[in-house]
Motif scaffolding. Sequence first.
Motif, PDB file in Angstrom:
ATOM      1  N   PHE A 201       6.649   4.016  -1.507  1.00  0.00           N
ATOM      2  CA  PHE A 201       6.635   2.664  -1.333  1.00  0.00           C
ATOM      3  C   PHE A 201       5.209   2.067  -1.357  1.00  0.00           C
ATOM      4  CE2 PHE A 201       6.713   5.124   2.628  1.00  0.00           C
ATOM      5  CZ  PHE A 201       5.604   4.381   3.289  1.00  0.00           C
ATOM      6  N   ARG A 202       5.190   0.700  -1.439  1.00  0.00           N
ATOM      7  CA  ARG A 202       3.816   0.218  -1.609  1.00  0.00           C
ATOM      8  C   ARG A 202       3.645  -0.612  -0.485  1.00  0.00           C
ATOM      9  NH1 ARG A 202       4.438  -2.841  -6.331  1.00  0.00           N
ATOM     10  NH2 ARG A 202       3.139  -1.584  -7.596  1.00  0.00           N
ATOM     11  N   LEU A 203       2.315  -0.601   0.197  1.00  0.00           N
ATOM     12  CA  LEU A 203       2.047  -1.340   1.208  1.00  0.00           C
ATOM     13  C   LEU A 203       0.973  -2.509   0.756  1.00  0.00           C
ATOM     14  CD1 LEU A 203       1.912  -2.538   4.394  1.00  0.00           C
ATOM     15  CD2 LEU A 203       0.301  -0.397   4.710  1.00  0.00           C
ATOM     16  N   THR A 204       0.949  -3.738   0.798  1.00  0.00           N
ATOM     17  CA  THR A 204       0.229  -4.599   0.029  1.00  0.00           C
ATOM     18  C   THR A 204      -0.596  -5.454   1.370  1.00  0.00           C
ATOM     19  OG1 THR A 204       1.245  -5.135  -1.929  1.00  0.00           O
ATOM     20  CG2 THR A 204      -0.434  -6.752  -1.145  1.00  0.00           C
ATOM     21  N   ILE A 205      -1.958  -5.067   1.403  1.00  0.00           N
ATOM     22  CA  ILE A 205      -2.511  -5.772   2.613  1.00  0.00           C
ATOM     23  C   ILE A 205      -3.428  -6.941   1.832  1.00  0.00           C
ATOM     24  CG2 ILE A 205      -4.210  -5.553   4.608  1.00  0.00           C
ATOM     25  CD1 ILE A 205      -3.642  -2.473   4.195  1.00  0.00           C
ATOM     26  N   PHE A 206      -3.007  -8.376   2.408  1.00  0.00           N
ATOM     27  CA  PHE A 206      -3.796  -9.302   1.874  1.00  0.00           C
ATOM     28  C   PHE A 206      -5.173  -9.705   2.619  1.00  0.00           C
ATOM     29  CE2 PHE A 206       0.838  -9.839   1.538  1.00  0.00           C
ATOM     30  CZ  PHE A 206       1.069  -9.990   0.123  1.00  0.00           C
ATOM     31  N   PRO A 207      -5.996 -10.406   1.843  1.00  0.00           N
ATOM     32  CA  PRO A 207      -7.238 -10.691   2.277  1.00  0.00           C
ATOM     33  C   PRO A 207      -7.404 -11.307   3.869  1.00  0.00           C
ATOM     34  CG  PRO A 207      -7.289 -11.405  -0.004  1.00  0.00           C
ATOM     35  CD  PRO A 207      -5.419 -10.860   0.607  1.00  0.00           C
ATOM     36  N   GLY A 208      -8.193 -11.004   4.419  1.00  0.00           N
ATOM     37  CA  GLY A 208      -8.435 -11.432   5.772  1.00  0.00           C
ATOM     38  C   GLY A 208      -8.987 -10.332   6.653  1.00  0.00           C
ATOM     39  N   THR A 209      -9.350 -10.612   8.072  1.00  0.00           N
ATOM     40  CA  THR A 209     -10.276  -9.987   8.858  1.00  0.00           C
ATOM     41  C   THR A 209      -9.508  -8.691   9.727  1.00  0.00           C
ATOM     42  OG1 THR A 209      -9.705 -11.530  10.633  1.00  0.00           O
ATOM     43  CG2 THR A 209     -11.348 -11.896   9.064  1.00  0.00           C
ATOM     44  N   ILE A 210      -8.160  -8.324   9.361  1.00  0.00           N
ATOM     45  CA  ILE A 210      -7.520  -7.600  10.161  1.00  0.00           C
ATOM     46  C   ILE A 210      -7.667  -6.106   9.264  1.00  0.00           C
ATOM     47  CG2 ILE A 210      -5.644  -6.551  10.848  1.00  0.00           C
ATOM     48  CD1 ILE A 210      -4.470  -9.494  11.240  1.00  0.00           C
ATOM     49  N   ASP A 211      -8.231  -5.017  10.121  1.00  0.00           N
ATOM     50  CA  ASP A 211      -8.588  -3.761   9.667  1.00  0.00           C
ATOM     51  C   ASP A 211      -7.343  -2.936   8.909  1.00  0.00           C
ATOM     52  OD1 ASP A 211      -9.513  -1.405   9.553  1.00  0.00           O
ATOM     53  OD2 ASP A 211     -10.122  -0.986  11.490  1.00  0.00           O
ATOM     54  N   HIS A 212      -7.760  -2.446   7.972  1.00  0.00           N
ATOM     55  CA  HIS A 212      -6.595  -2.030   7.048  1.00  0.00           C
ATOM     56  C   HIS A 212      -5.924  -0.918   7.816  1.00  0.00           C
ATOM     57  CE1 HIS A 212      -8.183  -3.601   3.103  1.00  0.00           C
ATOM     58  NE2 HIS A 212      -8.186  -4.554   3.880  1.00  0.00           N
ATOM     59  N   ALA A 213      -6.816   0.135   8.763  1.00  0.00           N
ATOM     60  CA  ALA A 213      -6.165   0.936   9.199  1.00  0.00           C
ATOM     61  C   ALA A 213      -5.306   0.788  10.374  1.00  0.00           C
ATOM     62  CB  ALA A 213      -7.205   1.885  10.100  1.00  0.00           C
ATOM     63  N   LEU A 214      -5.443  -0.592  10.887  1.00  0.00           N
ATOM     64  CA  LEU A 214      -4.810  -1.074  12.239  1.00  0.00           C
ATOM     65  C   LEU A 214      -3.174  -1.630  11.401  1.00  0.00           C
ATOM     66  CD1 LEU A 214      -5.893  -3.265  15.105  1.00  0.00           C
ATOM     67  CD2 LEU A 214      -3.998  -4.046  13.564  1.00  0.00           C
ATOM     68  N   ILE A 215      -3.182  -1.973  10.272  1.00  0.00           N
ATOM     69  CA  ILE A 215      -2.321  -2.530   9.418  1.00  0.00           C
ATOM     70  C   ILE A 215      -1.213  -1.271   9.112  1.00  0.00           C
ATOM     71  CG2 ILE A 215      -1.338  -3.567   7.605  1.00  0.00           C
ATOM     72  CD1 ILE A 215      -2.281  -5.472   9.225  1.00  0.00           C
TER      73      ILE A 215
END
Length: 197
Positions: free
Chosen positions: A171-185
Amino acid sequence: MELGTSESSYPGSGNWEIPIDLFGSKKHAGVSRGVLTFADEFGNIVFRVNRHPPSPNLLPLPEDKKLLLDASGNPLFSIHRYHNGSWKCYKGDNDGNNELVFRVKRTLKTLTRVELEVHFHGERSNDEGCDLKMKGSPFRRSCSIYKDADLVAQSSLMYKLHQIYASRGKFRLTIFPGTIDHALIVALFVIFLSGRK
């Protein structure tokens, strides 16, 4: 807790201007079969999720414990799932003695849909409101993470053109621009996948 990025050096720990895609799978070369990994578009492992037996001296005893590791195997988050449909996430590999980052509670569970609320530790003085919401279907690997009305991240199965059935194995996980840490997502998405249990 501030939602800003951490000072870690793993890919995705910076503030990006474009969406970032991570590809989740339990079948990745060089990793034991059944271990969930998240790779970048080049196939390089960025994050790995390991099951970890919970410590018997931790009360109340979690039903399940997982570790989110970076590409080098360093523990970033320890995720604890409890019998009452709630989760707690701590920094690093611990048994609840380190810093609590966030807690998650399930607000809806049906056969096809799950909704979760995320509360960051120290953000609010009471249980009024939540910091993030997750909605979707863990079975279909379909999840949307919102901060207020803004879409923070979204996941979906990997369909190909003219394909009727998509395997749930990738599956794909797309993280949109912002200030939340990718590891947290990624940690939140791991929790979402076990949200129907």
